[in-house]
Design an enzyme around this catalytic site. Sequence first.
Site, PDB file in Angstrom:
ATOM      1  CB  CYS A  35      -0.903   0.039   1.221  1.00  0.00           C
ATOM      2  SG  CYS A  35      -2.104  -1.281   1.230  1.00  0.00           S
ATOM      3  CG  ASP A  37       0.965   4.730   3.806  1.00  0.00           C
ATOM      4  OD1 ASP A  37       0.177   3.788   3.667  1.00  0.00           O
ATOM      5  OD2 ASP A  37       0.666   5.924   3.607  1.00  0.00           O
ATOM      6  CB  CYS A  61       5.210   9.991   1.828  1.00  0.00           C
ATOM      7  SG  CYS A  61       3.537   9.947   2.428  1.00  0.00           S
ATOM      8  CB  CYS A 105      -0.395  10.296   6.440  1.00  0.00           C
ATOM      9  SG  CYS A 105       0.363  10.034   4.829  1.00  0.00           S
TER      10      CYS A 105
END
Lengths: 279, 387
Positions: A35, A37, A61, A105
């Site tokens: 995926c 992350d 990231c 995130c």
Amino acid sequence: MWEYTDKVREHFLNPRNVGEVENPDGVAEVGSIACGDALKLTFALDENQRIKDIKFKTFGCASAIASSSALTEMVKGMTLEEAQKVTNQDIAAYLGGLPQEKMHCSVMGKEALEKAIENCLGVTETSADETAGHIICECFGVTDQDIERAIQENRLSTVEEITNYTKAGGGCGSCREAIRGIIDKIQFEMTPQTAAKAKLSNIQKIKMIEETLEREIRPSLKLDGGDIELIDVDGNRVMVATRGTCATCKAADITLKHFVEKRLRDLVSPDLVVEEVTQ
Amino acid sequence: MKVVYLDNNATTQVAPEVLEAILPYFHDFYGNPSSMHAFGGQIGAHIRTAREQVASLLGAHPDEIIFTSCGTESDNAAIRSALYADPEKRHIVTSRVEHPAVRALCAQLSGQGYRITELAVDKDGRLDMEQYEQSLTPDTVLASLMWANNETGVIFPVEKAAAIAREKGILFHTDAVQAAGKIPIDMGKNTIDMLSISGHKLHAPKGIAALYVRKGTKFSPVMVGGHQERGRRGGTENTPSIIGLGKACELARQNLSQENTQVKKLRDRLETALLNAIPKSRINGDTEHRLPNTTNISFEFVEGEGILLMLDLYGICASSGSACTSGSLQPSHVLRAMGVPFTMAHGSIRFSLSIYNTDEDVDMVIEKLPPIIERLRSMSPYWTGDK
């Protein structure tokens, strides 16, 4: 290039609490390398059952690393009950905001925290799985429950927003229709409670109309290069002006009646009538 | 801070000689070549020179060059023109690693009744020529394959592919945007029908490009308007940029040998040093058939965006095929088509050099990158040491 806040950059370049807590009381691993992350969160409690030590390891990231770092700083010293109340919005806010496309995130951070707390409280993986819903997005393994929750907690109303927050629909795109269906279902479910509060004061009503336009309507219009502005509210008459491509679009009337008016009636009051003012 | 620019496949600096050549066309020679007066009319001769310079880089005749606004326009014009020329045929052959200028257009056409064959590539980004040949059918109107890949630098055998298409009476287009100026192109020695190049990839300004259309190839304009470009692309000539593209092509022709010596040497030194210094790293793409300026290296278990942001602190400019930098949530379509494992694809970095790069630039990356990778790996839950 993404526009990251200074705080995101700072937490990315100098992340706090990197690593793994030895003999942790709670552990969680979320995300996957496929995926793009993944986050491993470990924490230990002190004698007062407060989070004493918490550490993370993140593959992802800059905003994923910054969200992880921020999360650990935020919940240190909290009880599990307090930590459970931390939302992904809180994480984003702590960082001074994240780009829309990177909101997932913060969602990953929240998810890890939640699972680590469950792990600490002894909620077993299997019982958690039974209630985890079924997969909607095959590419990123996102379930209907994940999507429903993101909609409710972040007041999302478009498929694009769902993708930004959960990644669902961001791969092959074949689940976008299903996501649209979930949005409609949730909005339908949420409508009666909102409409029940029909006895609104004028100021409440104007405020709700403004909020609804801002949250539910303008983002969709902007996707097509259009926009709308609230000019006045007189009783149940909502006067608006169209902007951008809407101002010259032949279908603007239809948009106003079928989309803007319908949304406002659904979400604010069933008696509203939308009128366009020409200036 | 000094900029260490190693992202020349994204765009390049305008060569000083090009800038100098362009400037008079903003104040002294701003006339319209279509005008009747000498002040404007004289510009036509200057544009003719530029057209010759472009043709000369490609081994083409000046009449075969159409100036356009960008590589994307050249690709679109070529493909649409081919379809227009033969409306009965409804099949297009292309590859899975094409630039979006070709890929997205083909995706759109597939919704309009065209059948698209996207040829697969192997793990090194190479085409299977047998499969290519088999994919060409009597219904095929066009084959469009890139000369060199922008992400990996892998070179396709387009001349061979064009010859096969020619035998079957099928038009052949190539996107040579990354190849032009880096490897020799001689249209006198192949049967490619149409070829796209772009100015800003070879030290001309942005906003200027060219499409080569072989003499005798039917061409229908996409941009319809005035008689400019002999009716093949309407719109007042972008004179300064055309002059710039001409000058840049002249320089590219002169510097072509340096690409294969000076630039290649720097690239190879950078690549070898990084592979030696950083465990669990590897090159993506066929190293035998590759542009001399490009290297695409994957560093396992870390994510590209983080690497780029940390390189940015030292002024080092590069690109990544990771999901986070593409904005699409999935890693680059090129690396996915090559079957690069996810652990590698997310951590891919492309360095693309030019003749303006120096040994110091390369030294800077060799010094700064290994500790960056080590640092990000120490944060990664997947990293278990370089075993």
